[in-house]
Design a protein around this motif. Structure first.
Motif, PDB file in Angstrom:
ATOM      1  N   GLU A   1       0.863  -1.258   0.058  1.00 32.35           N
ATOM      2  CA  GLU A   1      -0.067   0.061  -0.122  1.00 32.35           C
ATOM      3  C   GLU A   1       0.841   1.121   0.020  1.00 32.35           C
ATOM      4  O   GLU A   1       0.408   2.167   0.263  1.00 32.35           O
ATOM      5  N   SER A   2       2.018   1.019  -0.305  1.00 31.90           N
ATOM      6  CA  SER A   2       3.147   2.206  -0.476  1.00 31.90           C
ATOM      7  C   SER A   2       2.682   3.230  -1.486  1.00 31.90           C
ATOM      8  O   SER A   2       2.775   4.318  -1.185  1.00 31.90           O
ATOM      9  N   GLY A   3       2.062   2.718  -2.645  1.00 28.88           N
ATOM     10  CA  GLY A   3       1.617   3.599  -3.347  1.00 28.88           C
ATOM     11  C   GLY A   3       0.404   4.704  -2.863  1.00 28.88           C
ATOM     12  O   GLY A   3       0.293   5.844  -3.069  1.00 28.88           O
ATOM     13  N   GLU A   4      -0.569   3.650  -2.448  1.00 27.64           N
ATOM     14  CA  GLU A   4      -1.646   4.598  -1.744  1.00 27.64           C
ATOM     15  C   GLU A   4      -1.162   5.673  -0.593  1.00 27.64           C
ATOM     16  O   GLU A   4      -1.649   6.858  -0.517  1.00 27.64           O
ATOM     17  N   PHE A   5      -0.100   5.246   0.243  1.00 25.58           N
ATOM     18  CA  PHE A   5       0.301   6.147   1.127  1.00 25.58           C
ATOM     19  C   PHE A   5       0.927   7.277   0.421  1.00 25.58           C
ATOM     20  O   PHE A   5       0.646   8.630   1.065  1.00 25.58           O
TER      21      PHE A   5
END
Lengths: 302, 302, 302, 302
Positions: free
Chosen positions: B240-244
């Protein structure tokens, strides 16, 4: 302020060993002189530096993707993420694997599958998609000679079996809503646009300037443009996005024509062009020059 | 300067619906009150704000990973990347799949496999790994009560079959050089450390402060610490690094204990704690609060 | 009837170029003379032909898997398929990938993960698993000297990190119910058993003889043994099962010790031994000899 | 000899609960009465039994694949395996994943990608591919009314985005040599052919009869036809081939029209038709009936 350090980087870059291969999958890209090298920097204060082949046009290819995304974002806003994700892909730019595992929702808008979904959105929302899109670029940059390279577009259409496969695969999942051929035609055209490094900076100015173009038009608001920049940071360099973030520390986007555009929000935009690509499809020398820039100046987002 | 906006965010956060599940894989985590919520912010100017349960300790779990990485980086420098990559994984934190495809080189140091390789490096370079590591944390923070939670460590050892599998898998590729059990023991201990939000800020201070701790020790130089921050940006939140990055726009690291630490380089560090996790293992409320923070203040790296 | 054709095949096989590598992952396998070659055929009419090194014992390794499966099948019957599948894996024998995608249910009982689940079942149902299992083999064959090779078992235990990883991975999914170390100990022992080609035929006799052993014991009924044979056909040769089916057309099982056992139901059993393995871990010369056998005699299941 | 047991199976089958869904991806398949059920058996001795809807034609779909493969095999022989493999796929019939991992070489000729490669070979070797192929089927069966169902073919062409994707993907790897549209047109036509169970047995007769058709033509020699049968055994039922082998124990091929053809070499051919499919795309009732057949008669290849 940047003149001296850029001169230095330009000289060092020219001394680097010639590593990497030029993209050859269409004749128009293969015919480019692999030793071309240009670098252009434009600050929000108005300083502009152009070195080497900074004023020669080349095929921007995937660098068109943040531009189509931003335009599509003006139409759909956050609803756009129902059709495409925001996560780095961990896979090559034209992979079909992840698309299958994730049921036709591309990982992000910068892999080819994601850009095809964005193209589909523009085909839906624009009356004359190709005309409207190129006019959009002309208007935000005041460069009226920007145009599609029709021989490149035609060449991609006749050899782009992987992209045709991707578009039909997306269609099979219902994530292309228009006629597949029309979407592909738009996509092949957006990739065929030619710009110079200097022109790229003017077109991408609004990403660094909180959403406002060089000639004062607000394309997206401050909060929205941050999100576009965040996406370039996470996903702008195919499966080498982490490497670019680690080495350079700026959001940006690369293309297989050898171009890279990157930016330090509120400070500057920088573009490089060198056609030799590393194995991940990113410009070898461009990445070197940009790493030098942030290392020597200490100016990165981190 | 941050007092008012943080008060606001704290209040809004408390009104959010209670979404997400507490981690239950070990009894020590399952016993925590799921409604705990703390937020702590520390600026480089010395301003400190603590709200809610900001002073209550919790299990930092994966938030320990940037700390072990930084310490290992002091020993090996760039050579560390021969054993672990810098790319986001696109897979859950404890996946074995990518590891197999990529022949035992973990995608990045923040997925469990990568953190085990880092643990192996520390076991090699530290005389008394567990003692030396906790002393390192005490020294950089002047918090002498920091310690392992032995019941958590023991509990993880007796139920951590996936991590035992990962470590043996890495060993089969030759990417664990010490005894597997010793490496696992160190790893289970590093994850068991307890800190409060306020303490996390003090320990992580050097990431925001160009490599220099609150008490003036230089752990890594300016260029090196930028790279650590870049890695947190790319890979700090599992898949979820892109989301964060998209929502919050700050480098950071989360843990399944419900903690998140994030920072705006040269400006501030911020930590949140709320044990309810979303399906990707990140704190639901923590992500909400941090998104509010960058949206309301306009302060993000983009 | 088979004497002449087997003599012919034996001679031709000895003239083949020496292709393939001996398994080296444990010293006990690496020390074997790579040029050993034996072939043994036993018909249900009682004809027996032994050529070359047909009476020399070697490590049967994975050839033990249909034996443990059959014994487990006597305990659980069709309920066994709740814990392991019956599909070819399309992946290497020690892959963890498919296991993760399929949530801890191994594709079939002949990949290592599946054999570990079968071992777990035997550990549950046998009072003294190792003693009971070797006694079972002695009883069905009347060969009382059959035994574990303890140095092989010990060697596998100390280097079998991949199998340790697999067992812990299965445990993390709940598909190992006993203590992981006990299951691994049984598994390493079952693989360490030594037999000659001639002995293999006697032990595997019941697969060809509708479930009844050479000394008249019914292990499984006619319908059940067909299913065991079907499984060997589908899954007996790792990710080369299709190739073996295509070229040889007999159900069978191979081991990294270089052995292969195959059978034409109601007619004969045949075993070969040649330690040089192809890239899929199957005996190069053994596959050649067996292909010759079915081509020259026209006797295959198809 | 088979009359009584088939009558029995037919009755039991009719009493089974109605499980499974009819294929709906093209209107022509969706319009079929889901309760149709036919079974037809033809022995090499000349006995023929037809029960239920055994004489009603239905869309054979993928059952055409062993027929195109056999014809292509007459042209290329073993060289055919340079372009397609012989291993079970472990993936759904229209998956693109494995194709990408294996660089455009389909796992086997019965998944869609493999069948497209076979279609490409026929387009290369046949003067008028569609005419020549249907004539081939008429000649080997003496059924001159066999024909393409043009509305089915047209319908597949207009909705077959996944197959269009597969063909373009193969082309991108160079494993389609003709024009993509021409290959797809042939493929959509081969799948559109209608036959009854009784007709299927006559057309497939040569697979059971060592390569010789009902009217005495040798299509492939004894050794070659064994290999075709082996392939049907390994790969004839998509990712349920192991299950079919386990339960039924006969080589065969299924289609999403609800048909299955299977054979005991040198003994008989049997076809079933029931349009309700299980989740793997195989006829639920057909598999039940065939399992009953081999269980009750004890006649299987194992």
């Amino acid at each position: 302020m940047f003149e001296k350090v850029l001169q230095e980087i330009y000289k060092e870059s020219k001394l680097q060993p010639k590593i990497g291969e030029i993209a050859t999958y269409i004749p128009e890209l293969a015919n480019v002189n692999p030793d071309k090298f240009g670098i252009s920097l434009l600050t929000l204060d108005g300083e502009e530096i152009n070195l080497g082949d900074a004023n020669e046009r080349f095929s921007i290819q995937s660098i068109s993707k943040p531009l189509t995304l931003s335009l599509a974002f003006t139409f759909l806003g956050e609803k756009i993420w129902e059709r495409v994700g925001v996560e780095p892909s961990g896979s090559p730019f034209n992979s079909l694997v992840q698309l299958e595992y994730e049921k036709g929702i591309p990982r992000n808008p910068f892999i080819n599958a994601g850009a095809l979904v964005i193209a589909d959105i523009l085909v839906t929302h624009l009356k004359n998609p190709k005309t409207n899109f190129i006019n959009f670029l002309r208007e935000i940059s005041d460069i009226n000679t920007l145009d599609y390279d029709l021989s490149v577009a035609k060449s991609e259409a006749s050899t782009g079996f992987r992209n045709i496969a991707l578009a039909n695969f997306l269609k099979s999942f219902g994530n292309i809503t228009n006629n597949v051929d029309e979407v592909l035609d738009f996509y092949f055209h957006q990739c065929s646009i030619s710009m110079s490094c200097s022109e790229l900076n003017k077109v991408f100015y609004f990403f660094a300037n909180e959403g406002v173009t060089l000639n004062g038009k607000e394309i997206l608001n401050r909060s929205q443009i941050k999100r576009m920049n965040a996406l370039m940071q996470s996903c702008g360099f195919y499966d080498e996005s982490g490497e670019f973030t680690y080495r350079v520390g700026l959001p940006g986007k690369s293309g297989v024509g050898g171009g890279i555009v990157a930016m330090l929000p509120k400070k500057f935009i920088v573009s490089t062009w060198s056609p030799r690509l590393n194995s991940n499809g990113n410009s070898e020398l461009g990445m070197f020059a940009l790493e030098q820039l942030t290392t020597k100046t200490g100016m990165s987002i981190f």
